[in-house]
Design an enzyme around this catalytic site. Structure first.
Site, mmCIF file in Angstrom:
data_model
loop_
_atom_site.group_PDB
_atom_site.id
_atom_site.type_symbol
_atom_site.label_atom_id
_atom_site.label_comp_id
_atom_site.label_asym_id
_atom_site.label_seq_id
_atom_site.Cartn_x
_atom_site.Cartn_y
_atom_site.Cartn_z
ATOM 1 N N THR A 340 -120.832 -67.198 -54.213
ATOM 2 C CA THR A 340 -120.514 -65.690 -54.344
ATOM 3 C C THR A 340 -121.540 -65.259 -55.310
ATOM 4 O OG1 THR A 340 -119.138 -65.446 -56.267
ATOM 5 C CG2 THR A 340 -118.087 -65.951 -54.202
ATOM 6 N N ASP A 341 -121.878 -63.882 -55.441
ATOM 7 C CA ASP A 341 -122.755 -63.703 -56.407
ATOM 8 C C ASP A 341 -121.935 -63.383 -57.885
ATOM 9 O OD1 ASP A 341 -125.108 -62.341 -57.827
ATOM 10 O OD2 ASP A 341 -125.504 -61.157 -56.094
#
Length: 638
Positions: A340-341
């Site tokens: 994920t970011d």
């Protein structure tokens, strides 16, 4: 010239075993005063390089507690400095020793400038020593955002520092030379490995279809075909034909394409959380990811945004099961790691600025529920978070099964084995100082800076300025007088005194408040009326040559009309600019995007559709040359 990665040998090879598995054979570099344990009858399988990687992963996974497994699912920032430093105030954080020793974390993003390669290599070696002292001795994987160009913004990239300095990705796209892209990636890989970095949080393969977006400089422009062609060379340059001990793994981002953000606002921020497809053109934005997967991309990062006005649920991509599992994994066939970011679970600070968790569309969920939702969507690892206790709680409460955790942990551990980190995580710190920023690498970067310049206009063939007297007087803006004076020319204080003006400007933007937000060039692409009037006085007073740093497609029809010559650049120093102006080097770049004619045209175009701006001043692919000034499709030359 071939520079070997410190700590690894060119003859290191993968030996096929009768089982069909691959075992790693390397001759390790070990820092003075430290020793790697030798194999003996009691050596566990996961520490024995004679076993195949899958067997080693199985053995290690079976030995791990749920707490140790949970630690693998987190990938957060690592600040250079004392390992027990916890920061203070808005910069408070868990110490490195705590994250490794107590939270069992082994994936970190180096989030500070590198000013001394040897010291950075020594620092990362110390981290590896700390990791090897834990119960299982799982080595650390160190990653980085881009750090080979001119952008300085914690959270998106760093200036080159001691590394060789190249144009931004958008500049490599302007050059359109796959060989240069491959060479850049190979050089960057050597420099990363030299200091102990084994993961690149790039390439960014978003299409720049919304020209106001603040993150265009790290893209490859507006065209999906060009982006796809160049990113293949980029990935293979970092990873090789197959990921292995000589590789730096890449993280391809931001799935499913971060370019079509509503009104050009970035989804780091709540006001920019929406991603929109008025042209129903999602498929175009998927093309670079399909190319990346075919090229061997091992890790993909979704963006923060949430899709609106589509068939998909309007929640941020990493929370979105139809995006991650159904589209990325099932439809596109990606079976690697999904990272994920940063900062989807926990509120925090970036560059001293408060940033709420980017849980767009699921803001009302608790932190525990957010973690569960991300895992259920199909992601493997949480970027920018250090909350393993949430995973432990999810398993203990029966919300997420340990078998589901094992799926992600297996992917993450296998990657470490493939990179050779379990067999030797150390680098030769003294050699790092010789490899990083060596003369050959620096020369290649400087050549790329010069070649990527794009000559937009050249009235009366004013450039190159070759036949001018040493007594020539210049008025300059945007760079230091010493650069001109090194050519033995004179710098004067006003345009009226000068024979030529040389101006270097950043592409226009609207300043934003805040520590992190202030570094994001966003908003209008046009200079305001006051600045236009100020510049017009210069253009009317003296023949003027302008260099616009195109981190975004600038709206500058008035400059094209009034200046004698205009260049676009994409990450270059002032020496590069002057070499191009004075004909030591020639511009070879072609525009990687359309240049809009007005802000009205920008606002009218659809965010997801490339080349949708009305009557652009110059189109994608425009670029003059010194040898043939009208070698373009521009109407200016017709």
């Amino acid at each position: 010239m071939k520079v070997l990665a410190p700590g690894y040998l060119a003859e290191a090879s993968l030996t096929a075993l009768a089982s069909g598995c691959q075992a790693l054979s390397t001759r390790p570099y070990v820092p003075r005063g430290y020793s790697l344990s030798r194999r003996n009858d009691s050596t566990p399988i996961y520490k024995d390089a004679s076993y195949c990687i899958d067997e080693r992963v199985d053995d290690l996974l079976a030995r791990m507690t749920i707490e140790e497994k949970a630690g693998q699912l987190f990938h957060t920032r690592l600040m250079d400095g004392p390992l027990d430093d916890e920061g203070s105030g808005n910069n408070a954080h868990n110490s490195t020793s705590n994250m490794i020793g107590e939270k069992h974390m082994t994936h970190f993003n180096l989030a500070s400038d590198i000013t001394n390669a040897t010291e950075t290599a020594e620092f990362i070696n110390r981290i590896q020593e700390l990791a090897l002292q834990t119960r299982l001795g799982i080595p650390v994987t160190v990653s980085t955002d881009p750090r080979h160009s001119f952008t300085e913004n914690v959270g998106t990239g760093f200036k080159a520092g001691v590394f060789s300095q190249w144009p931004e990705s958008i500049g490599l796209a302007a050059l359109r030379d796959p060989y240069v892209v491959r060479k850049f990636a190979e050089v960057a890989k050597e420099e990363y490995i030299a200091v102990g970095i084994r993961a690149a949080l790039h390439p960014q393969v978003d299409l720049s279809t919304e020209p106001r977006w603040a993150r265009i400089s790290n893209t490859w422009g507006e065209n999906s075909t060009l982006t796809s062609e160049l990113l293949v060379e980029y990935i293979k340059g970092f990873q090789g034909d197959k990921l292995g001990p000589q590789s730096v793994k890449t993280v391809t981002k931001h799935f499913p394409g971060g370019g079509p953000v509503e009104n050009g606002e970035d989804s780091h921020f709540a006001y920019g959380k929406n991603q929109t497809y008025p042209g129903n053109n999602l498929e175009e934005h998927l093309k670079p990811f399909k190319a990346a997967i075919a090229a061997g991309a091992t890790e993909i990062m979704p963006y923060y945004s949430r899709p609106i006005g589509t068939e998909y649920e309007p929640v941020a991509f990493s929370f979105n099961k139809r995006i991650v599992t159904e589209l990325l994994r099932n439809e596109l066939g990606f079976d690697g790691i999904v990272l994920t970011d940063w900062g989807l679970i926990t509120d925090g600070y970036i560059a001293g600025q408060y940033m709420p968790a980017r849980a767009w569309g699921v803001e009302n969920l608790t932190e525990l529920q957010r973690a569960a939702r991300i895992l259920d969507a199909g992601c493997d690892q949480f970027g920018g978070e250090e909350r393993p206790e949430l995973i432990v709680q999810l398993v203990q409460e029966g919300i997420i099964s340990e078998d589901r955790i094992d799926v992600s942990v297996r992917r993450l551990l296998k990657e470490k084995f493939v990179l050779g980190l379990f067999d030797n995580p150390f680098v030769d710190a003294e050699a790092a100082g010789r490899v990083v920023g060596n003369d050959y690498f620096v020369r290649l970067g400087r050549e790329a800076q010069r070649r990527s310049y794009t000559l937009l206009s050249n009235n009366e063939d004013i450039v190159p300025l070759k036949k001018i007297e040493k007594s020539t007087k210049f008025y300059i803006e945007g760079f230091n007088a010493s650069f001109i004076e090194s050519w033995n020319y004179t710098v004067v204080d006003s345009p009226e005194e000068a024979e030529y003006a040389l101006l270097r400007y950043n592409a226009p933007y609207e300043p934003r408040p805040g520590g992190f937000e202030a570094n994001m060039h966003a908003g209008s692409l046009a200079f305001n009326d006051t600045e236009k009037a100020r510049q017009a006085k210069i253009y009317s007073a003296v023949p003027t040559i302008v260099d616009i740093v195109m981190d975004r497609p600038a709206v500058i029809p008035e400059i094209i009309e009034q200046a004698k010559a205009v260049f676009a650049s994409y990450g270059s120093d002032s020496n590069a600019f002057l070499d191009v102006v004075f004909g030591v080097s020639a511009p070879e770049g072609k525009l990687p995007f359309d240049l809009p004619s007005s802000m009205e045209a920008v606002e009218a175009q659809m965010e997801d559709v490339p080349f949708d701006t009305r009557n652009p001043v110059f189109k994608f692919g425009h670029g003059l040359s010194y040898a043939n000034p009208c070698a373009s499709s521009s109407s200016k030359c017709s």
